[in-house]
Every structure is written in structure tokens, then in C-alpha cells.
Write a protein that holds these residues in place. Structure first.
Motif, PDB file in Angstrom:
ATOM      1  N   ASN A  42      -1.913 -30.401  44.306  1.00 31.52           N
ATOM      2  CA  ASN A  42      -3.828 -30.608  45.102  1.00 31.52           C
ATOM      3  C   ASN A  42      -4.951 -30.753  43.674  1.00 31.52           C
ATOM      4  O   ASN A  42      -4.749 -29.733  42.986  1.00 31.52           O
ATOM      5  CB  ASN A  42      -4.129 -29.469  46.277  1.00 31.52           C
ATOM      6  CG  ASN A  42      -3.269 -29.855  47.103  1.00 31.52           C
ATOM      7  OD1 ASN A  42      -2.438 -31.087  46.921  1.00 31.52           O
ATOM      8  ND2 ASN A  42      -4.157 -29.356  48.104  1.00 31.52           N
ATOM      9  N   THR A  43      -5.835 -31.001  44.331  1.00 34.74           N
ATOM     10  CA  THR A  43      -7.109 -31.423  43.294  1.00 34.74           C
ATOM     11  C   THR A  43      -8.613 -31.604  43.560  1.00 34.74           C
ATOM     12  O   THR A  43      -9.408 -31.375  43.156  1.00 34.74           O
ATOM     13  CB  THR A  43      -7.003 -32.805  42.560  1.00 34.74           C
ATOM     14  OG1 THR A  43      -7.166 -33.928  43.152  1.00 34.74           O
ATOM     15  CG2 THR A  43      -6.112 -32.766  41.770  1.00 34.74           C
ATOM     16  N   GLY A  44      -8.114 -31.396  45.176  1.00 34.49           N
ATOM     17  CA  GLY A  44      -9.503 -31.400  45.955  1.00 34.49           C
ATOM     18  C   GLY A  44      -9.723 -30.135  46.428  1.00 34.49           C
ATOM     19  O   GLY A  44      -9.404 -28.976  45.362  1.00 34.49           O
ATOM     20  N   GLY A 103     -14.018 -27.684  53.539  1.00 33.71           N
ATOM     21  CA  GLY A 103     -13.609 -28.205  52.210  1.00 33.71           C
ATOM     22  C   GLY A 103     -13.344 -29.379  52.118  1.00 33.71           C
ATOM     23  O   GLY A 103     -12.720 -30.278  53.480  1.00 33.71           O
ATOM     24  N   VAL A 104     -13.312 -29.772  50.996  1.00 32.41           N
ATOM     25  CA  VAL A 104     -13.337 -31.491  50.686  1.00 32.41           C
ATOM     26  C   VAL A 104     -11.790 -32.400  49.748  1.00 32.41           C
ATOM     27  O   VAL A 104     -11.630 -31.111  49.364  1.00 32.41           O
ATOM     28  CB  VAL A 104     -14.122 -32.170  50.066  1.00 32.41           C
ATOM     29  CG1 VAL A 104     -14.217 -33.621  49.709  1.00 32.41           C
ATOM     30  CG2 VAL A 104     -15.625 -32.185  50.761  1.00 32.41           C
ATOM     31  N   PRO A 105     -10.950 -32.630  51.002  1.00 31.08           N
ATOM     32  CA  PRO A 105      -9.200 -32.638  50.008  1.00 31.08           C
ATOM     33  C   PRO A 105      -9.581 -33.699  49.665  1.00 31.08           C
ATOM     34  O   PRO A 105     -10.306 -35.048  50.009  1.00 31.08           O
ATOM     35  CB  PRO A 105      -8.452 -32.672  51.581  1.00 31.08           C
ATOM     36  CG  PRO A 105      -9.322 -33.117  52.331  1.00 31.08           C
ATOM     37  CD  PRO A 105     -10.340 -32.986  52.093  1.00 31.08           C
ATOM     38  N   ALA A 106      -8.913 -33.950  48.032  1.00 26.55           N
ATOM     39  CA  ALA A 106      -8.652 -35.661  47.881  1.00 26.55           C
ATOM     40  C   ALA A 106      -7.746 -36.433  48.003  1.00 26.55           C
ATOM     41  O   ALA A 106      -6.980 -35.950  48.534  1.00 26.55           O
ATOM     42  CB  ALA A 106      -8.389 -35.086  46.203  1.00 26.55           C
ATOM     43  N   ASN A 107      -7.582 -37.572  47.305  1.00 24.58           N
ATOM     44  CA  ASN A 107      -6.630 -38.023  47.755  1.00 24.58           C
ATOM     45  C   ASN A 107      -5.388 -38.055  47.156  1.00 24.58           C
ATOM     46  O   ASN A 107      -5.566 -37.265  46.369  1.00 24.58           O
ATOM     47  CB  ASN A 107      -6.949 -39.634  47.394  1.00 24.58           C
ATOM     48  CG  ASN A 107      -5.927 -40.854  48.297  1.00 24.58           C
ATOM     49  OD1 ASN A 107      -5.799 -40.853  49.362  1.00 24.58           O
ATOM     50  ND2 ASN A 107      -4.948 -41.371  47.022  1.00 24.58           N
ATOM     51  N   GLY A 108      -4.376 -37.831  48.094  1.00 27.30           N
ATOM     52  CA  GLY A 108      -2.833 -37.363  47.758  1.00 27.30           C
ATOM     53  C   GLY A 108      -2.749 -35.756  47.919  1.00 27.30           C
ATOM     54  O   GLY A 108      -1.429 -35.345  48.079  1.00 27.30           O
ATOM     55  N   ASP A 109      -3.417 -35.012  47.787  1.00 26.75           N
ATOM     56  CA  ASP A 109      -3.950 -34.036  48.032  1.00 26.75           C
ATOM     57  C   ASP A 109      -2.987 -33.594  49.851  1.00 26.75           C
ATOM     58  O   ASP A 109      -2.521 -34.550  50.678  1.00 26.75           O
ATOM     59  CB  ASP A 109      -5.233 -32.830  48.858  1.00 26.75           C
ATOM     60  CG  ASP A 109      -5.718 -32.260  47.693  1.00 26.75           C
ATOM     61  OD1 ASP A 109      -5.505 -32.778  46.783  1.00 26.75           O
ATOM     62  OD2 ASP A 109      -6.851 -32.742  47.340  1.00 26.75           O
ATOM     63  N   SER A 110      -1.995 -31.501  50.359  1.00 30.66           N
ATOM     64  CA  SER A 110      -1.248 -32.204  50.934  1.00 30.66           C
ATOM     65  C   SER A 110      -0.781 -30.711  51.069  1.00 30.66           C
ATOM     66  O   SER A 110      -1.087 -30.039  50.063  1.00 30.66           O
ATOM     67  CB  SER A 110       0.184 -32.653  50.453  1.00 30.66           C
ATOM     68  OG  SER A 110       1.125 -32.584  49.844  1.00 30.66           O
ATOM     69  N   ALA A 150      -7.617 -23.648  44.900  1.00 27.03           N
ATOM     70  CA  ALA A 150      -6.480 -23.306  44.782  1.00 27.03           C
ATOM     71  C   ALA A 150      -6.018 -22.123  44.769  1.00 27.03           C
ATOM     72  O   ALA A 150      -5.671 -20.907  45.358  1.00 27.03           O
ATOM     73  CB  ALA A 150      -5.277 -23.813  42.979  1.00 27.03           C
ATOM     74  N   LEU A 151      -7.353 -20.942  44.098  1.00 33.39           N
ATOM     75  CA  LEU A 151      -7.114 -19.397  43.872  1.00 33.39           C
ATOM     76  C   LEU A 151      -6.994 -19.450  45.512  1.00 33.39           C
ATOM     77  O   LEU A 151      -6.307 -18.127  45.538  1.00 33.39           O
ATOM     78  CB  LEU A 151      -8.689 -19.445  42.883  1.00 33.39           C
ATOM     79  CG  LEU A 151      -8.700 -17.604  43.270  1.00 33.39           C
ATOM     80  CD1 LEU A 151      -7.373 -16.911  42.488  1.00 33.39           C
ATOM     81  CD2 LEU A 151      -9.282 -17.388  41.478  1.00 33.39           C
TER      82      LEU A 151
END
Length: 409
Positions: free
Chosen positions: A200-202, A276-283, A317-318
Motif C-alpha cells: 500500500n502507498t496510500g 484516511g485516503v487510500p491510493a489506487n491499488g491499495d488493498s 503503514a506504521l
């Protein structure tokens, strides 16, 4: 009728011996204060007294066993208390690590402190009973239960539970296996676990969730929730797939569902939210809770604190990893408290068994007294009677043996 001198002496000697034996027996009864000197005195009472004596001795041995069991349980209780305190400290450090203002060097200090807590927890798990045996290795008392590994610790004991006979119909465990205490910990909220994908990057953070329909939740399904961001302005949607069957879980008439921050997401008897704001492709994954060692949980927490956490994605992520660690630590702490409570219940039961054992000992003592003890008043009366009778017999024998016609010549 003529009576020979031999007959007089034989009869008198026999009678005197009988009276002396009776007097000697009564004197022995008085000196021992026992009514039954040999089984022949009262075969039925002797047999019953033997049974009661054996029961009394067994009851005394059970009391000794209870004392040994209590000593072992006190040691285990103190050790579990230390384990619970350590887990409480680790949870406090994990909460402290979630402070957004902390710098990487601050989290490194916390990670170093957690390394020490992990070593302390491992030392508690490898505690001994003072006699060279390990408390939490099951039947393998001479084998160290846990050995450290890069990802936590491996259990070397077995699943056995040492027990001791503390009453006629009660065997009591003196400890618990290390596996049941430190490894039998459910992940997540105890029913299911939510986790963010490592790619994940979001900046989305998932909650632990709760159960809204236990019958559906206990079906043991694995789910994957995937996000898609498209369009101008950007619209975020998500889809849920039951990875156990490969089928999509969707609202009727909709293939994807709009994402609203903080809104509860409910399916399969489960409910949770994402902020929060998820990024495209986050799962994110939702899986049934599994058993996990507390040592792995702490090791994962240390790794999370030492992992890069730059940017909003790194901080999310943390946060997700800290949330997962806190859930798992809470489950581990609850498990230790449950075992601790069972130890306390066993010690309380020992108190009740001690009371019952004392009552039995009184009953056995009273029964033996009824069967064996001497009636002192009657015995003293019999002794005086036998003594008087013997003296009279001796005097009469002396008189008879001294009779002769020569005394009158």
C-alpha cells in the motif's frame, strides 16, 4: 470324693495362671490405653480399624500433596503476574510509539527498549520451579521450553500438563504448558484480523472491527478489499472478494461501492471502518483469527518501529502495523490473565479441599477412637477385680497346700 494332691496343684496352678494373664492383659491395656491388643481380641473391630487407619494415612498424604501443589501454583502465579506486567509495559510502549510527533531515532530507542522487554518475557517463559525443572515445558520438565529465533521463539516442550493427586477423586494441574500460555493467542479481535497490504502507498488506516453476526463471522471466510481511484475529480471505490470462493461480495446492483472515510463497511457478519485516503491499488485483507506466539507479536512490533515510515504512506503503514500489534498484544495479555485466573481458582479449590481433608481426619480419628480406645473407668475396675481375685486365689491355694494331718499330731 477323693482329690489327689497332684490334681489340687494342677488345678490351682492353671487357675492362678489364668488370673495372672487376665491381670497382665488389663495392665497392658491400661498402659497402652488400647482396648484391642491383638486382632484376636476383636476381629471385626480390628479389620475395620485397619481400613480406617489406611484411609487416614491416605488423607494425610493428600494433605502433603496439596501443600506441594500449592507451592507450585504460587510459583506459577508469581511468574504469570510478571508476564502480565511485562505485556502491559509492552502495550504502553506500543501506544507511545503511535505518537505522530516521534522521530525515527525516538522509535529506535523504543525498539531497543522492546528488545529488552522481549528478553525479559523470554526469561519469564523459561522460569524454573527452584528444583531444576522448568515451569512451562509440559511433561518435559528438564527441557528449556523456549529458544530465541530471529522472528520470536520456538517452543521445545510438549502439550502435557503435570498433575498431582490432591484428593481421592481429584487430580489438580500444577502448571500449564508454555504453548497454551505464550503461543495460544488469537490474532486480531479474536474472531477475525484486518491487515493492510505491505504494498500500500496510500494513507488509509483500517480498524480492528467487530462482529455483528457471529453465525456468519464464524464461517471462516477470507476476504480482500481492493481500492480503485479514477476520474476527474478523483472518485474512490472499493470491491470486496471472498478469496475462499473467488466470488465478489457486493451490494445488490453494484459491482463496486463508493468509499466514504470512517463509514462502517459490513459484510459476512463483520464490520470495520477505514480512515484516511487510500491510493489506487491499495488493498486490505480480512481473515479469520489465527494462533500466534506472543514472541512473534513483539518481534513484529520491533520490526515495525525500525521500518522506514516516511511520508503519509509510511506513517499509515506504521499505524496499521501498530494497530495489529496492539490487537495481538491485547489477546496475548487476555490469555495470560485467563491462565492466571485458572491458577487462582485451583488455589481456592485447594483451600476447600484442605477444609474437607481436616474434617475427614477428625472423622477418622473419632472412628478409630470408638474402635480402639479403652474405657479407662471400666479397665481400672476390672484391674482391681482381677487383682483381688488373684490375691484370694493365692491365699486359698496357700491354705489348701498347707493342710496336713501332721499339723494336728
Amino acid at each position: 470324693m477323693r482329690i489327689s494332691t497332684l490334681s489340687i496343684y494342677s488345678n490351682a496352678t492353671s487357675q492362678l495362671n489364668t488370673l495372672q494373664n487376665a491381670l497382665a492383659r488389663t495392665q497392658t491395656q491400661l498402659s497402652t490405653q488400647r482396648r484391642i491388643l491383638t486382632p484376636a481380641d476383636d476381629p471385626v473391630a480390628s479389620a475395620r480399624a485397619l481400613e480406617v487407619s489406611q484411609s487416614k494415612e491416605m488423607n494425610a498424604q493428600f494433605a502433603t500433596n496439596r501443600a506441594s501443589a500449592r507451592s507450585s501454583l504460587i510459583t506459577v502465579e508469581g511468574t504469570l503476574q510478571n508476564a502480565g506486567n511485562l505485556l502491559q509495559d509492552i502495550q504502553e510502549l506500543a501506544v507511545k510509539a503511535g505518537n505522530a510527533s516521534m522521530l525515527p531515532k525516538d522509535r529506535e530507542l523504543l525498539a531497543t527498549e522492546l528488545d529488552g522487554r522481549l528478553a525479559d518475557l523470554l526469561g519469564v517463559a523459561n522460569s524454573t520451579d527452584g528444583a531444576g525443572g522448568y515451569l512451562f515445558s509440559g511433561y518435559m520438565a528438564t527441557t528449556q521450553p523456549f529458544t530465541p529465533t530471529p522472528g520470536g521463539a520456538d517452543y521445545q516442550g510438549d502439550q502435557g500438563q503435570r498433575q498431582l493427586q490432591v484428593a481421592a477423586s481429584r487430580r489438580m494441574p500444577m502448571s500449564a504448558s508454555g504453548s497454551a500460555i505464550f503461543e495460544n493467542n488469537r490474532t486480531g479481535n479474536g474472531t477475525f484480523q484486518t491487515q493492510a497490504a505491505s504494498t500500500n502507498t496510500g494513507a488509509a488506516v483500517i480498524s480492528s472491527g467487530s462482529v455483528v453476526d457471529r453465525n456468519l463471522a464464524e464461517a471462516g471466510r477470507d476476504y480482500k478489499l481492493s481500492f480503485e481511484v479514477s476520474g476527474t475529480p478523483a472518485v474512490t471505490t472499493y470491491s470486496v472478494v471472498d478469496t475462499s470462493t473467488g466470488t465478489e461480495v457486493a451490494v445488490p446492483g453494484m459491482t463496486t461501492q463508493p468509499y466514504q472515510e470512517g463509514k462502517a463497511i459490513t459484510f459476512g457478519g463483520l464490520s470495520f471502518d477505514i480512515k484516511g485516503v487510500p491510493a489506487n491499488g491499495d488493498s486490505f485483507t480480512v481473515e479469520p483469527s489465527q494462533k500466534q506466539s506472543v514472541f512473534k507479536t513483539v518481534s513484529d512490533l520491533v520490526a515495525a518501529l525500525r521500518a522506514p515510515s516516511d511520508g503519509s504512506g509510511g506513517k499509515a503503514a506504521l499505524t496499521n502495523r501498530l494497530s495489529t500489534a496492539l490487537d495481538n498484544l491485547q489477546q496475548a495479555h487476555d490469555n495470560v490473565l485467563t491462565v492466571h485466573a485458572s491458577i487462582g481458582a485451583h488455589m481456592k479449590e485447594l483451600d476447600y479441599l484442605d477444609g474437607a481433608g481436616d474434617d475427614l481426619d477428625i472423622q477418622y480419628t473419632a472412628t478409630l477412637s470408638d474402635l480402639q480406645d479403652l474405657d479407662m473407668v471400666k479397665a481400672i475396675s476390672d484391674f482391681s477385680q482381677h487383682q483381688l481375685t488373684l490375691q484370694a486365689a493365692q491365699m486359698s491355694f496357700k491354705t489348701m497346700s498347707g493342710m496336713s494331718l501332721f499339723n494336728y499330731l
